[in-house]
Design a protein around this motif. Structure first.
Motif, PDB file in Angstrom:
ATOM      1  N   LYS A 252      25.062  51.871  63.079  1.00  0.00           N
ATOM      2  CA  LYS A 252      25.959  51.180  63.329  1.00  0.00           C
ATOM      3  C   LYS A 252      27.123  51.459  62.226  1.00  0.00           C
ATOM      4  N   VAL A 253      28.257  51.667  62.511  1.00  0.00           N
ATOM      5  CA  VAL A 253      29.352  51.942  61.467  1.00  0.00           C
ATOM      6  C   VAL A 253      30.581  51.131  61.551  1.00  0.00           C
ATOM      7  N   PHE A 254      30.983  50.542  60.493  1.00  0.00           N
ATOM      8  CA  PHE A 254      32.084  49.409  60.526  1.00  0.00           C
ATOM      9  C   PHE A 254      33.061  49.882  59.268  1.00  0.00           C
ATOM     10  N   LEU A 255      34.323  49.551  59.717  1.00  0.00           N
ATOM     11  CA  LEU A 255      35.125  49.478  58.555  1.00  0.00           C
ATOM     12  C   LEU A 255      35.242  47.969  58.054  1.00  0.00           C
ATOM     13  N   ARG A 256      35.463  47.783  56.807  1.00  0.00           N
ATOM     14  CA  ARG A 256      35.343  46.396  56.433  1.00  0.00           C
ATOM     15  C   ARG A 256      36.400  46.145  55.354  1.00  0.00           C
ATOM     16  N   SER A 257      37.314  45.233  55.513  1.00  0.00           N
ATOM     17  CA  SER A 257      38.506  45.058  54.737  1.00  0.00           C
ATOM     18  C   SER A 257      39.121  43.646  54.762  1.00  0.00           C
ATOM     19  N   ASP A 258      39.838  43.324  53.839  1.00  0.00           N
ATOM     20  CA  ASP A 258      40.672  42.018  53.696  1.00  0.00           C
ATOM     21  C   ASP A 258      41.979  42.322  54.323  1.00  0.00           C
ATOM     22  N   GLN A 259      42.340  43.552  54.449  1.00  0.00           N
ATOM     23  CA  GLN A 259      43.444  43.990  55.171  1.00  0.00           C
ATOM     24  C   GLN A 259      43.416  43.847  56.631  1.00  0.00           C
ATOM     25  N   GLN A 260      44.549  43.823  57.244  1.00  0.00           N
ATOM     26  CA  GLN A 260      44.527  43.869  58.596  1.00  0.00           C
ATOM     27  C   GLN A 260      44.616  45.076  59.093  1.00  0.00           C
ATOM     28  N   LEU A 261      43.616  45.518  59.991  1.00  0.00           N
ATOM     29  CA  LEU A 261      43.596  47.149  60.509  1.00  0.00           C
ATOM     30  C   LEU A 261      43.967  47.250  62.123  1.00  0.00           C
ATOM     31  N   GLN A 262      44.687  48.039  62.409  1.00  0.00           N
ATOM     32  CA  GLN A 262      45.152  48.099  63.654  1.00  0.00           C
ATOM     33  C   GLN A 262      45.008  49.496  64.161  1.00  0.00           C
ATOM     34  N   LEU A 263      44.090  49.818  65.238  1.00  0.00           N
ATOM     35  CA  LEU A 263      43.926  51.163  65.748  1.00  0.00           C
ATOM     36  C   LEU A 263      45.410  51.840  66.394  1.00  0.00           C
ATOM     37  N   ILE A 264      45.834  52.994  65.672  1.00  0.00           N
ATOM     38  CA  ILE A 264      47.042  53.358  66.416  1.00  0.00           C
ATOM     39  C   ILE A 264      46.621  54.878  67.064  1.00  0.00           C
ATOM     40  N   GLU A 265      45.574  55.485  66.455  1.00  0.00           N
ATOM     41  CA  GLU A 265      45.240  56.963  67.307  1.00  0.00           C
ATOM     42  C   GLU A 265      43.773  56.940  67.562  1.00  0.00           C
ATOM     43  N   LYS A 266      43.259  57.308  68.751  1.00  0.00           N
ATOM     44  CA  LYS A 266      42.040  57.576  69.183  1.00  0.00           C
ATOM     45  C   LYS A 266      42.078  58.975  69.694  1.00  0.00           C
ATOM     46  N   ARG A 267      41.387  60.038  69.245  1.00  0.00           N
ATOM     47  CA  ARG A 267      41.565  61.394  70.056  1.00  0.00           C
ATOM     48  C   ARG A 267      39.932  62.050  69.738  1.00  0.00           C
ATOM     49  N   THR A 268      39.769  62.961  70.653  1.00  0.00           N
ATOM     50  CA  THR A 268      38.740  63.847  70.537  1.00  0.00           C
ATOM     51  C   THR A 268      39.448  65.187  70.659  1.00  0.00           C
ATOM     52  N   GLN A 269      38.888  65.864  69.761  1.00  0.00           N
ATOM     53  CA  GLN A 269      39.288  67.485  69.794  1.00  0.00           C
ATOM     54  C   GLN A 269      38.076  68.197  69.662  1.00  0.00           C
ATOM     55  N   ALA A 270      37.946  69.084  70.732  1.00  0.00           N
ATOM     56  CA  ALA A 270      37.078  70.101  70.689  1.00  0.00           C
ATOM     57  C   ALA A 270      37.410  71.484  70.082  1.00  0.00           C
ATOM     58  N   HIS A 271      36.556  71.996  69.035  1.00  0.00           N
ATOM     59  CA  HIS A 271      36.726  73.203  68.432  1.00  0.00           C
ATOM     60  C   HIS A 271      35.748  74.176  69.070  1.00  0.00           C
ATOM     61  N   GLY A 272      35.532  75.438  68.823  1.00  0.00           N
ATOM     62  CA  GLY A 272      34.783  76.295  69.343  1.00  0.00           C
ATOM     63  C   GLY A 272      33.514  76.072  68.653  1.00  0.00           C
ATOM     64  N   HIS A 273      33.310  75.491  67.348  1.00  0.00           N
ATOM     65  CA  HIS A 273      31.844  75.104  66.880  1.00  0.00           C
ATOM     66  C   HIS A 273      31.458  73.796  66.635  1.00  0.00           C
ATOM     67  N   ALA A 274      32.339  72.779  66.963  1.00  0.00           N
ATOM     68  CA  ALA A 274      32.181  71.627  66.781  1.00  0.00           C
ATOM     69  C   ALA A 274      33.109  70.624  67.704  1.00  0.00           C
ATOM     70  N   THR A 275      32.915  69.255  67.530  1.00  0.00           N
ATOM     71  CA  THR A 275      33.892  68.219  68.345  1.00  0.00           C
ATOM     72  C   THR A 275      34.216  67.331  67.254  1.00  0.00           C
ATOM     73  N   ASP A 276      35.566  66.923  67.358  1.00  0.00           N
ATOM     74  CA  ASP A 276      35.896  65.782  66.376  1.00  0.00           C
ATOM     75  C   ASP A 276      36.239  64.442  67.200  1.00  0.00           C
ATOM     76  N   GLN A 277      35.687  63.457  66.737  1.00  0.00           N
ATOM     77  CA  GLN A 277      36.216  62.170  67.156  1.00  0.00           C
ATOM     78  C   GLN A 277      36.958  61.607  65.823  1.00  0.00           C
ATOM     79  N   MET A 278      38.124  61.153  66.394  1.00  0.00           N
ATOM     80  CA  MET A 278      38.904  60.834  65.200  1.00  0.00           C
ATOM     81  C   MET A 278      39.294  59.344  65.526  1.00  0.00           C
ATOM     82  N   TYR A 279      39.594  58.371  64.525  1.00  0.00           N
ATOM     83  CA  TYR A 279      40.052  57.159  64.652  1.00  0.00           C
ATOM     84  C   TYR A 279      41.045  56.763  63.505  1.00  0.00           C
TER      85      TYR A 279
END
Length: 754
Positions: A252-279
């Motif tokens: 399980k992976v979390f972001l922890r902060s006393d700041q307010q976090l708001q998701l502004i972009e979520k995307r998946t990018q496929a490369h020839g040799h790997a795939t990126d999940q970006m938040y």
């Protein structure tokens, strides 16, 4: 006699039984009733409310936060208290009704708020809200507990010194708590009704109430086992925001902060040799301040995790990446620091103040051994200069920090990566994770760590999702007053040494570095056909007046060769395209007039091609040999004679000026200027490596063209031998292949060319 012996046996038995009973009672009274794993990282044997918190946690009545902290000194909210009371009383789920403005169907406080409202334990607020985020005051707590457990007034007065400050609706409940001994008030005789209740205080009040009411049986004190920690693990005392990242099932992976976090972009990018999940998350509603997490999934199921905290504002910000994993049997961190880094301050490059990654974390569970290579955090400041024809980018390095720490409690590990921005900076951190061993043996692991320490300037340690950053020469712009300019150096990004070691060992770690390099090179090139620099060289700017972007022929040649090797090692069908594209670029220079001609069919191709400016630059021997070798490889692979014609033109030019290229001491001049002057001290080893490659390539295509390269090999190797400059492994193996091992220079063997 028999009777006497019998009596002695009875006495001995009674005595032994007495001793055993005494020892047993001593073990209980002296060492505690039971040994138990620590459940929360901030509740240990020294904590005053340890037993109450642990019993309620064991009963499933209270829980900690996702990072396995209890946060005993944090103020408890009305929503949290409602959830806990619903669990303590085992209240049934109550269907959602739109009663409260701050309790939705998705609210984490839905069950507690609805159930305690139905049981008349909590009432709503006059504004229509439940007040889930409001601090629970001591008098509110009294009323909630008395209502929850139906405690009756015994008629005894409380006698608190601040009784007149207790709200009229709470006075009787406060009095009842004292009657039952659940509270005695403060040391000064007051109750302090308006103060908020901490989580530890609430746990103690609830525990006492449940014992008094018979809802819970009192148990003996527990002794908690000592947890294992790595690094300076510290609990974060205040309540935090937690955002879970859906990055897979490994942990399980979390972001922890006393700041307010708001998701502004979520995307998946496929490369020839790997795939990126970006938040990407905005921080405190400011889109300019972002936290980005990229998981780069590799074809073999390993992955890189890159985090970037970008903060152009002046306010410091801390955001932690937190991982939690279960069923841990053991873990150990093997640090890179066990090998001393060799530090060199080189002319033009200056001092590289970065060191090496944190280390290799090995984790043992019931069914596998996994490893993670953990990088340090790198804090920097973006630098940029804009020109009419483009821009130049570097970063000023500010600090390198070890931000990793972990704790193992029982079988649960909590790992924390603390990203700290000081303001007006970018903070990067990375790790490489594998569900198996990255290195098959400890010897292989130590070989890499030792090599890294010896050659840290030629090894990447500052990885980002867009490529590795390394120390740039001091002849670049923009550059800070500190001289600590770092950028994405294409020669470093291609991971030549990893390719070499992977071909030798097949180690998984090198395979992962190579997959990551393929992605980074692809991202750097983008939509362009060639790799263009993003940094201006003040050396070239002063000589020829051009700035970034420009094409460095050596960079493109080396990348083409690297990707061509990848085609052999990884069977990538497109690996030869870089070779073809770059060979086509070289061929096109004659038609464009971008050559230094000696006579028809004999010319050099300049080292650099400004993208938006027309300038003919100098030609250096190592660039000419590199380009010629690419053309010969392209001819051998694709059979197009235009590649052979261009390679032959370069060979003819070198043959015509062979004597001019060789210095009086036998070394090679570094470059030939556009007006035909020879200048500069050549690289120590690099050009000899290129000459050997040229000899081999012509030997396979046209042996008649090899003599000039043989003579230059003899001259360059003789210079190195006379001056005991040593040789590289590549030189040694190359001379052996062409039957010239007798030319191997005196001196030590180097892994990397100087």
């Amino acid at each position: 006699m028999r009777k006497l012996l019998g009596k002695i046996k009875v006495v001995l038995f009674i005595s032994l039984l007495f001793v055993l009973i005494t020892l047993a009672s001593l073990s209980f009274s002296h060492f505690g009733a039971a040994l138990q794993d620590q459940r929360f990282s901030d509740i240990d044997n020294t904590f005053w409310a340890k037993d109450e918190v642990m019993q309620l946690a064991d009963e499933g009545i209270i829980a900690g936060y996702p990072d396995f902290q209890f946060r005993p000194n944090a103020v408890i909210t009305r929503g949290q208290a409602a959830n806990i009371l619903a669990s303590a009383l085992q209240l049934p789920d109550t269907p959602y009704e739109p009663i409260f403005t701050d309790v939705s169907q998705e609210s984490s406080f839905l069950r507690g708020a609805m159930a305690t409202y139905q049981e008349k334990i909590f009432a709503g607020k006059p504004d229509g809200a439940f007040g889930v985020s409001d601090p629970l005051t001591r008098e509110q707590m009294a009323s909630a507990i008395v209502s929850a457990f139906n405690l009756k007034n015994t008629g005894t007065a409380s006698g608190f010194t601040d009784e007149n400050e207790i709200g009229i609706s709470h006075k009787q409940s406060v009095n009842v708590l004292k009657q039952y001994g659940i509270t005695t008030g403060k040391e000064d005789g007051s109750f302090d009704p308006k103060s908020p209740v901490t989580r530890a205080n609430f746990a103690v009040f609830l525990h006492r109430t449940m014992i008094q009411s018979g809802a819970l049986k009192e148990r003996a004190a527990v002794k908690l086992t000592e947890p294992e920690t790595i690094g300076p693990f510290e609990a974060v005392p205040h309540s935090e925001q937690f955002i879970e990242l859906p990055l897979g099932e490994e942990c399980k992976v979390f972001l922890r902060s006393d700041q307010q976090l708001q998701l502004i972009e979520k995307r998946t990018q496929a490369h020839g040799h790997a795939t990126d999940q970006m938040y990407t998350y905005s921080v405190n509603g400011q889109d300019s301040v972002t936290m980005t997490v990229v998981k780069r999934q590799l074809p073999n199921s390993d992955y890189f995790l890159f985090t970037e905290l970008r903060n152009p504002e002046t306010t410091p910000i801390r955001i932690d990446l937190v991982q939690t994993e279960d069923e841990i049997k053991s873990n150990a961190l093997e640090p890179f620091s066990k090998f001393s880094a060799k530090k060199e301050v080189k002319k033009l490059v200056g001092e590289d103040v970065t060191t090496f990654p944190v280390g290799l974390l090995e984790t043992v569970t019931d069914d596998k051994i996994s490893q993670e290579l953990i990088g340090k955090s790198y804090r920097s400041r973006e630098l940029e200069i804009n020109y009419a024809q483009g821009s130049s980018h570097t970063r000023e390095f500010l600090a390198e920090e070890d931000v990793y720490s972990s704790i193992v409690m029982g079988g649960t590990r909590v790992s924390v990566f603390a990203l700290q921005s000081h303001g007006d900076d970018v903070t990067d951190q990375w790790l490489l994770s594998s569900g198996t061993k990255l290195f098959s043996t400890d010897e292989q692991r130590d070989n890499w760590m030792h090599e890294f320490a010896l050659h840290s300037k030629k090894r990447n340690q500052w990885y980002t999702a867009k490529g590795a950053y390394s120390k740039m020469a001091e002849t670049v712009e923009p550059i800070a007053a500190s001289g600590r300019a770092y950028g994405r150096n294409l020669l470093m990004m291609k991971e030549d040494r990893a390719m070499e070691l992977y071909q030798q060992t097949q180690e998984r770690f090198y395979e992962d570095l190579l997959h990551n390099a393929f992605v980074n090179l692809q991202l750097f090139k983008g939509e362009e056909q060639y790799w263009e620099t993003e940094v201006t060289s003040t050396y070239l700017k002063d000589l020829y007046g051009f700035t970034a972007p420009f094409i460095d022929t050596r960079f493109n040649e080396q990348i083409a060769l690297f990707l061509n090797k990848a085609g052999d090692a990884f069977e990538h069908p497109d690996a030869s395209e870089g070779l073809r594209n770059y060979a086509d670029l070289l061929v096109a220079q004659q038609e464009k007039g971008n050559i230094s001609g000696l006579k028809p069919g004999a010319y050099y191709i300049p080292d650099y091609f400004p993208v938006k400016q027309k300038v003919v630059t100098h030609t250096s021997m190592n660039h000419q040999l590199g380009g010629m070798n690419i053309l010969l490889l392209a001819y051998r692979e694709f059979g197009d004679t235009v590649y052979l014609e261009t390679a032959s033109a370069i060979e003819k030019a070198i043959a015509l000026e062979e004597k001019s290229w060789i210095r009086d001491d036998g070394d090679i001049w570094y470059k030939r200027t556009p007006d035909g002057e020879f200048a500069g001290r050549d690289y120590t080893h690099l050009t000899l490596e290129d000459l050997i490659d040229s000899y081999e390539n012509w030997l396979a295509v046209d042996e008649a063209k090899t003599p000039v390269f043989k003579r230059m090999i003899e001259s360059k190797a003789g210079y190195l031998d006379k001056n005991k400059k040593g040789y590289t492994t590549k030189i040694k193996e190359g001379l052996k292949r062409i039957d010239m091992s007798n030319l191997l220079p005196n001196g030590i063997e180097h892994t990397d060319a100087l």
